[in-house]
Design a protein around this motif. Structure first.
Motif, PDB file in Angstrom:
ATOM      1  N   ASN A  50      -1.282   6.938  -5.887  1.00 35.57           N
ATOM      2  CA  ASN A  50      -2.531   6.228  -6.131  1.00 35.57           C
ATOM      3  C   ASN A  50      -3.625   6.785  -5.213  1.00 35.57           C
ATOM      4  OD1 ASN A  50      -4.570   4.144  -5.448  1.00 35.57           O
ATOM      5  ND2 ASN A  50      -3.435   2.954  -6.961  1.00 35.57           N
ATOM      6  N   LYS A  51      -4.751   7.193  -5.842  1.00 36.91           N
ATOM      7  CA  LYS A  51      -5.797   7.864  -5.063  1.00 36.91           C
ATOM      8  C   LYS A  51      -6.495   6.937  -4.079  1.00 36.91           C
ATOM      9  CE  LYS A  51      -6.875  12.043  -7.447  1.00 36.91           C
ATOM     10  NZ  LYS A  51      -7.709  12.795  -8.385  1.00 36.91           N
ATOM     11  N   ALA A  52      -6.687   5.692  -4.514  1.00 35.76           N
ATOM     12  CA  ALA A  52      -7.354   4.737  -3.625  1.00 35.76           C
ATOM     13  C   ALA A  52      -6.507   4.484  -2.383  1.00 35.76           C
ATOM     14  CB  ALA A  52      -7.619   3.437  -4.369  1.00 35.76           C
ATOM     15  N   ALA A  53      -5.208   4.370  -2.601  1.00 36.96           N
ATOM     16  CA  ALA A  53      -4.301   4.146  -1.473  1.00 36.96           C
ATOM     17  C   ALA A  53      -4.367   5.337  -0.518  1.00 36.96           C
ATOM     18  CB  ALA A  53      -2.871   3.941  -1.959  1.00 36.96           C
ATOM     19  N   PHE A  54      -4.461   6.524  -1.096  1.00 41.10           N
ATOM     20  CA  PHE A  54      -4.551   7.737  -0.283  1.00 41.10           C
ATOM     21  C   PHE A  54      -5.810   7.701   0.586  1.00 41.10           C
ATOM     22  CE2 PHE A  54      -5.872  12.294   0.069  1.00 41.10           C
ATOM     23  CZ  PHE A  54      -4.835  12.708   0.898  1.00 41.10           C
ATOM     24  N   GLU A  55      -6.890   7.215  -0.023  1.00 39.80           N
ATOM     25  CA  GLU A  55      -8.145   7.145   0.731  1.00 39.80           C
ATOM     26  C   GLU A  55      -8.027   6.150   1.891  1.00 39.80           C
ATOM     27  OE1 GLU A  55     -11.612   6.859  -1.684  1.00 39.80           O
ATOM     28  OE2 GLU A  55     -12.964   6.993   0.035  1.00 39.80           O
TER      29      GLU A  55
ATOM     30  N   LEU B 226       0.834  -1.200   0.000  1.00 41.72           N
ATOM     31  CA  LEU B 226       0.000   0.000   0.000  1.00 41.72           C
ATOM     32  C   LEU B 226       0.872   1.255   0.000  1.00 41.72           C
ATOM     33  CD1 LEU B 226      -3.268   0.539   0.666  1.00 41.72           C
ATOM     34  CD2 LEU B 226      -2.093   1.885   2.382  1.00 41.72           C
ATOM     35  N   ILE B 227       1.955   1.200   0.778  1.00 39.45           N
ATOM     36  CA  ILE B 227       2.872   2.343   0.841  1.00 39.45           C
ATOM     37  C   ILE B 227       3.449   2.581  -0.562  1.00 39.45           C
ATOM     38  CG2 ILE B 227       5.000   3.227   1.887  1.00 39.45           C
ATOM     39  CD1 ILE B 227       3.065   2.866   4.090  1.00 39.45           C
ATOM     40  N   GLU B 228       3.750   1.492  -1.238  1.00 35.56           N
ATOM     41  CA  GLU B 228       4.302   1.596  -2.600  1.00 35.56           C
ATOM     42  C   GLU B 228       3.296   2.290  -3.528  1.00 35.56           C
ATOM     43  OE1 GLU B 228       6.495   1.823  -5.655  1.00 35.56           O
ATOM     44  OE2 GLU B 228       7.274   1.379  -3.644  1.00 35.56           O
ATOM     45  N   LEU B 229       2.044   1.886  -3.437  1.00 42.19           N
ATOM     46  CA  LEU B 229       0.987   2.512  -4.248  1.00 42.19           C
ATOM     47  C   LEU B 229       0.862   4.000  -3.914  1.00 42.19           C
ATOM     48  CD1 LEU B 229      -1.862  -0.148  -4.126  1.00 42.19           C
ATOM     49  CD2 LEU B 229      -0.572   0.573  -6.143  1.00 42.19           C
ATOM     50  N   LEU B 230       1.002   4.285  -2.639  1.00 41.78           N
ATOM     51  CA  LEU B 230       0.906   5.662  -2.178  1.00 41.78           C
ATOM     52  C   LEU B 230       2.032   6.496  -2.793  1.00 41.78           C
ATOM     53  CD1 LEU B 230      -0.892   7.146  -0.124  1.00 41.78           C
ATOM     54  CD2 LEU B 230       0.886   6.772   1.557  1.00 41.78           C
TER      55      LEU B 230
END
Lengths: 330, 195
Positions: free
Chosen positions: B16-21, B8-12
């Motif tokens: 990545n907007k979903a990860a931010f949410e 998830l941190i990687e996506l962030l």
């Protein structure tokens, strides 16, 4: 007050009287204060916020999303500065400013920014100043007299409002910069051996205080746009160069980029930006050079990891409060 | 603890907007309650939202959950400090001795607060280790009650045991925590028992 009672009052304060009792107890001695702070902070950090209803989280997320989407039209300079945590002391002291203001008693404003922070200030004439990292700017409440004089210790970016009749002076210890309406930055920490002026546009001149036969006068050196001028305060030597490549990214986005810069020199910047002192446990590692970039809003831990991964020879570091000890591994 | 995964941190990191949410959902409530210890609840919400907007725009490179936590808490801490210090410099409060005293105390508290990644790593590690030391049943009860936010009777129903047994397991868990958490204990106990 015993431990249990303090905690009880921090965890569920019952009314103003309770809070008053707790505060005066905390202020009673430094030990009380320390104990209070320890519990208060821990309690705050351990908060889970599970009491918050799901709908609130959702609606507040919408608010944040809206702000993110609208800020793509943001102004230059704003993003890095708007959210920068800033400690500004505006002291309205009736400083007698002999050296600057010809014995006229004018109320002076002093704005100080601690390490690791930046702020923007509007001067009475509309001039904008971005003040950064442990710097201090002194300016009068109103610009009277024939010139506009401010005093800087540290680092700042100026967008000076044009006024040919009233030149703008930035005093840097015994030297100064004369400005005629322009954008430029100044690097002048009192403890540094160098004063540097970078000119983005317009016209400025660095006025070097020189003395011969006991008389002191200013020697003027003009800068052209996109030029950088560095004065070595010890030798009096001037060095002219192109404006650094990182100039705009640094002032606009808070990104500090560096090319083959020694660890020692970077440590000085880290101290200014983060207020953290790097201590090198051996000499060799000081001289190692790095190329890369960091953002002034990154935390120090992230920065250290960046250096670790960028370094060809491995080193280890140990965090001890406000200092970090660096040791090479062999 | 309920740490976010490195994926998830990687996506962030890739914005990545979903990860931010997800991050917002996980940290917004606790950051608001954190800040509300020093400023009003309404102000706290605003300051935490500011921190999230800045976080998205800065998109700092993070390597793990502790760094993320440290980044967010540090931003919120700084925002609170800024607010408190601004209030300090505003004249209208100067005569309110009580308010000033509290403000000053909160400023010193926040200034001294260590929000480095190491702090969060440490707390996470302590809790993780303690969890591992708990007997399986005890851990199960504790996770349901503490981390999944269930009431005692709900836990009892979910695990098909009596409410008394749930209470007993929680007491047992707290006893273990009492040893590992030492200094933190009184506060942790309040947190765990307050529901």
């Amino acid at each position: 007050m015993d431990k249990e009672k303090i905690i009880q009052k921090i965890v569920s304060p019952k009314g103003a009287d309770d809070q008053h009792e707790l505060l005066s107890w905390a202020n009673n001695s430094t030990e009380n204060k320390r104990e209070y702070i320890r519990y208060k902070n821990l309690w705050a950090i351990l908060q889970r916020g599970e009491e918050m209803p799901k709908q609130h989280v959702e609606s507040d997320f919408k608010a944040v999303k809206a702000r993110i989407n609208s800020s793509s039209k943001r102004m230059l300079f704003m993003p890095a500065l708007r959210y920068a945590a800033v400690f500004v002391v505006a002291l309205f002291t009736g400083l007698l400013a002999h050296h600057l203001f010809l014995n006229i008693d004018i109320s002076m404003n002093v704005v100080e920014v601690p390490k690791g922070n930046r702020t923007s200030i509007s001067l009475p004439d509309g001039t904008q100043v971005w003040l950064s990292n442990g710097s201090k700017l002194t300016y009068p409440e109103t610009f009277r007299g024939k010139s506009r004089d401010v005093e800087l210790m540290g680092e700042a970016y100026f967008t000076v409002t044009h006024n040919a009749d009233k030149p703008f002076f930035v005093k840097l210890g015994s030297h100064r910069v004369k400005v005629l309406g322009t954008e430029f930055s100044v690097l002048a920490y009192p403890n540094d051996s160098i004063i540097q002026v970078d000119l983005a546009s317009g016209k400025v001149q660095l006025e070097v205080n020189t003395s011969t036969h006991g008389k002191s006068y200013y020697r003027s050196v003009a800068l052209n746009p996109l030029q950088s001028l560095a004065l070595n305060k010890l030798t009096g030597k001037l060095r002219r160069s192109r404006i650094p490549n990182n100039f705009y990214t640094y002032w606009q986005e808070g990104n500090y980029t560096f090319l083959d810069e020694s660890f020692e020199s970077l440590a000085q910047k880290i101290d200014r930006i983060y207020g953290v002192q790097l201590i090198f446990e051996d000499e060799r590692i000081k001289q190692r050079t790095f190329s890369g970039a960091f953002n002034v809003d990154d935390n120090i831990y992230t920065i250290m990891e960046v250096f670790k991964s960028a370094s060809q020879k491995p080193f280890s570091y140990r965090v001890e409060g406000k200092t970090i000890r660096i040791k090479s591994i062999n | 603890m309920d740490a976010l995964t490195n994926e998830l941190i990687e996506l962030l990191n890739q914005k990545n907007k979903a990860a931010f949410e997800v991050v917002f959902g996980a940290y917004y409530p606790r950051l608001v309650y954190f800040a509300a210890e020093y400023v009003s609840h309404e102000e706290a919400k605003g300051l935490v939202q500011d921190a999230f907007v800045a976080f998205w725009e800065k998109n700092p490179a993070l390597q793990n959950n502790s760094q993320l936590q440290s980044y967010l808490y540090t931003s919120v801490k700084n925002n609170c400090l800024m607010r408190l210090r601004r209030e300090q410099s505003q004249k209208k409060y100067i005569n309110e001795a009580e308010y000033r005293m509290q403000n000053q105390l909160y400023v010193s508290a926040l200034t001294e607060m260590d929000t480095s990644a190491l702090t969060f790593q440490e707390i996470e590690l302590i809790i993780q280790k303690t969890m591992e030391e708990l007997p399986p049943r005890c851990r199960e009860v504790f996770v349901e009650s503490r981390f999944n936010g269930k009431k005692n009777h709900e836990v009892a129903k979910a695990l098909n045991i009596s409410e008394k047994a749930v209470e007993a397991q929680i007491t047992k868990a707290l006893k273990t925590f009492r040893i590992t958490l030492k200094d933190y204990l009184p506060l942790v106990a309040y947190l765990f028992l307050s529901r």
